[in-house]
Design a protein around this motif. Structure first.
Motif, mmCIF file in Angstrom:
data_model
loop_
_atom_site.group_PDB
_atom_site.id
_atom_site.type_symbol
_atom_site.label_atom_id
_atom_site.label_comp_id
_atom_site.label_asym_id
_atom_site.label_seq_id
_atom_site.Cartn_x
_atom_site.Cartn_y
_atom_site.Cartn_z
ATOM 1 N N SER A 41 -7.714 0.226 -16.908
ATOM 2 C CA SER A 41 -6.338 -0.037 -16.478
ATOM 3 C C SER A 41 -6.177 0.312 -15.011
ATOM 4 C CB SER A 41 -5.341 0.772 -17.315
ATOM 5 O OG SER A 41 -5.547 2.151 -17.114
ATOM 6 N N GLN A 42 -5.103 -0.164 -14.436
ATOM 7 C CA GLN A 42 -4.739 0.160 -13.059
ATOM 8 C C GLN A 42 -3.504 1.035 -13.116
ATOM 9 O OE1 GLN A 42 -6.254 -0.630 -10.218
ATOM 10 N NE2 GLN A 42 -4.720 0.091 -8.787
ATOM 11 N N ILE A 67 -8.480 -10.104 -12.779
ATOM 12 C CA ILE A 67 -8.986 -9.165 -11.788
ATOM 13 C C ILE A 67 -10.098 -8.388 -12.481
ATOM 14 C CG2 ILE A 67 -8.423 -7.121 -10.411
ATOM 15 C CD1 ILE A 67 -5.638 -8.302 -10.014
ATOM 16 N N PRO A 68 -11.273 -8.282 -11.877
ATOM 17 C CA PRO A 68 -12.407 -7.675 -12.570
ATOM 18 C C PRO A 68 -12.174 -6.210 -12.934
ATOM 19 C CG PRO A 68 -13.026 -8.459 -10.377
ATOM 20 C CD PRO A 68 -11.599 -8.756 -10.555
ATOM 21 N N GLN A 69 -12.831 -5.768 -13.990
ATOM 22 C CA GLN A 69 -12.654 -4.396 -14.460
ATOM 23 C C GLN A 69 -13.147 -3.378 -13.444
ATOM 24 O OE1 GLN A 69 -14.707 -4.220 -18.206
ATOM 25 N NE2 GLN A 69 -12.922 -4.939 -19.337
ATOM 26 N N TRP A 70 -14.177 -3.703 -12.681
ATOM 27 C CA TRP A 70 -14.709 -2.762 -11.718
ATOM 28 C C TRP A 70 -13.757 -2.529 -10.551
ATOM 29 C CZ3 TRP A 70 -15.131 -4.798 -6.908
ATOM 30 C CH2 TRP A 70 -15.300 -6.169 -6.802
ATOM 31 N N PHE A 71 -12.733 -3.369 -10.434
ATOM 32 C CA PHE A 71 -11.778 -3.256 -9.333
ATOM 33 C C PHE A 71 -10.653 -2.264 -9.644
ATOM 34 C CE2 PHE A 71 -9.294 -4.855 -5.810
ATOM 35 C CZ PHE A 71 -10.271 -5.325 -4.957
ATOM 36 N N THR A 77 0.813 -1.210 0.000
ATOM 37 C CA THR A 77 0.000 0.000 0.000
ATOM 38 C C THR A 77 0.849 1.264 0.000
ATOM 39 O OG1 THR A 77 -0.198 0.005 2.406
ATOM 40 C CG2 THR A 77 -1.929 -1.114 1.164
ATOM 41 N N SER A 78 2.131 1.159 0.224
ATOM 42 C CA SER A 78 2.988 2.347 0.138
ATOM 43 C C SER A 78 3.245 2.744 -1.317
ATOM 44 C CB SER A 78 4.314 2.112 0.864
ATOM 45 O OG SER A 78 5.038 1.093 0.227
ATOM 46 N N ILE A 79 2.916 1.876 -2.260
ATOM 47 C CA ILE A 79 3.013 2.203 -3.686
ATOM 48 C C ILE A 79 1.786 3.022 -4.057
ATOM 49 C CG2 ILE A 79 3.112 1.261 -6.022
ATOM 50 C CD1 ILE A 79 4.292 -1.294 -4.774
ATOM 51 N N LYS A 80 2.007 4.147 -4.705
ATOM 52 C CA LYS A 80 0.894 5.023 -5.074
ATOM 53 C C LYS A 80 -0.001 4.319 -6.087
ATOM 54 C CE LYS A 80 0.068 9.824 -6.012
ATOM 55 N NZ LYS A 80 0.674 11.129 -6.183
ATOM 56 N N GLY A 81 -1.300 4.307 -5.811
ATOM 57 C CA GLY A 81 -2.255 3.654 -6.687
ATOM 58 C C GLY A 81 -2.617 2.247 -6.239
ATOM 59 N N VAL A 82 -2.004 1.751 -5.169
ATOM 60 C CA VAL A 82 -2.299 0.419 -4.637
ATOM 61 C C VAL A 82 -2.862 0.583 -3.233
ATOM 62 C CG1 VAL A 82 -1.356 -1.816 -3.981
ATOM 63 C CG2 VAL A 82 -0.466 -0.640 -5.977
ATOM 64 N N GLY A 83 -4.122 0.203 -3.060
ATOM 65 C CA GLY A 83 -4.764 0.270 -1.756
ATOM 66 C C GLY A 83 -4.757 -1.089 -1.081
ATOM 67 N N ARG A 84 -5.418 -1.163 0.074
ATOM 68 C CA ARG A 84 -5.436 -2.420 0.823
ATOM 69 C C ARG A 84 -6.177 -3.523 0.085
ATOM 70 N NH1 ARG A 84 -7.156 0.071 6.449
ATOM 71 N NH2 ARG A 84 -9.045 0.070 5.244
ATOM 72 N N ARG A 85 -7.320 -3.188 -0.498
ATOM 73 C CA ARG A 85 -8.100 -4.220 -1.188
ATOM 74 C C ARG A 85 -7.389 -4.708 -2.442
ATOM 75 N NH1 ARG A 85 -13.827 -2.933 -2.427
ATOM 76 N NH2 ARG A 85 -13.972 -5.188 -2.535
ATOM 77 N N ALA A 120 -4.115 -4.615 -2.955
ATOM 78 C CA ALA A 120 -2.953 -5.381 -2.498
ATOM 79 C C ALA A 120 -3.374 -6.783 -2.062
ATOM 80 C CB ALA A 120 -2.254 -4.655 -1.361
ATOM 81 N N ASN A 121 -4.540 -6.884 -1.427
ATOM 82 C CA ASN A 121 -5.040 -8.177 -0.980
ATOM 83 C C ASN A 121 -5.320 -9.093 -2.171
ATOM 84 O OD1 ASN A 121 -6.219 -10.298 0.336
ATOM 85 N ND2 ASN A 121 -7.902 -9.141 1.199
ATOM 86 N N ILE A 122 -6.008 -8.585 -3.187
ATOM 87 C CA ILE A 122 -6.334 -9.430 -4.342
ATOM 88 C C ILE A 122 -5.085 -9.780 -5.143
ATOM 89 C CG2 ILE A 122 -6.877 -7.649 -6.052
ATOM 90 C CD1 ILE A 122 -9.339 -9.361 -6.781
ATOM 91 N N VAL A 123 -4.098 -8.887 -5.188
ATOM 92 C CA VAL A 123 -2.837 -9.187 -5.883
ATOM 93 C C VAL A 123 -2.106 -10.322 -5.173
ATOM 94 C CG1 VAL A 123 -0.533 -8.279 -6.358
ATOM 95 C CG2 VAL A 123 -2.538 -6.969 -7.005
#
Length: 114
Positions: A98-99, A81-85, A33-41, A43-46
């Motif tokens: 895109s992410q 990973i779903p598009q809505w995510f 989560t310290s990477i900009k653009g990556v949140g907890r959810r 990071a969890n799915i990754v």
């Protein structure tokens, strides 16, 4: 739970991932989560898609495991990973999903404003 001690030469205090310094003594999900653009959810799915043990610290991972995590972060649609995510849904110029992570977040914000 037994005590697992990793040798000092295998543990890294700081890891460089996607142009971001990630602390090695934090659990991998929270370290990402310290990477900009990556949140907890996200990071969890990754971590789940990469089959990573989420109880391990970020400094305990090998270079191959970190490369697999980075690959999933950069190409989430290839790993189902779903598009809505994703954080960039239906880009108004290209129409793609895109992410955006790290410097891509700032670049796209600057382009959107201009």
């Amino acid at each position: 739970m037994s005590l697992v001690v990793t040798p000092k030469d295998q543990f890294q205090d700081m890891i460089r991932v996607l142009n971001t310094n990630v602390e090695g003594n934090v659990n991998i999900m929270y370290a990402l989560t310290s990477i900009k653009g990556v949140g907890r959810r996200y990071a969890n799915i990754v971590c789940k898609k990469a089959d990573i043990d989420m109880t391990k610290r970020a400094g305990e991972f090998s270079a191959e495991e970190l490369e697999r995590i980075v690959e999933i972060i950069q190409n989430p649609l290839q790993y189902k990973i779903p598009q809505w995510f994703l954080n960039r849904q239906k880009d108004h110029t290209t129409g793609k999903y895109s992410q955006l992570v790290a410097n891509g977040v700032d670049n796209s914000l600057r382009e959107d404003i201009e």
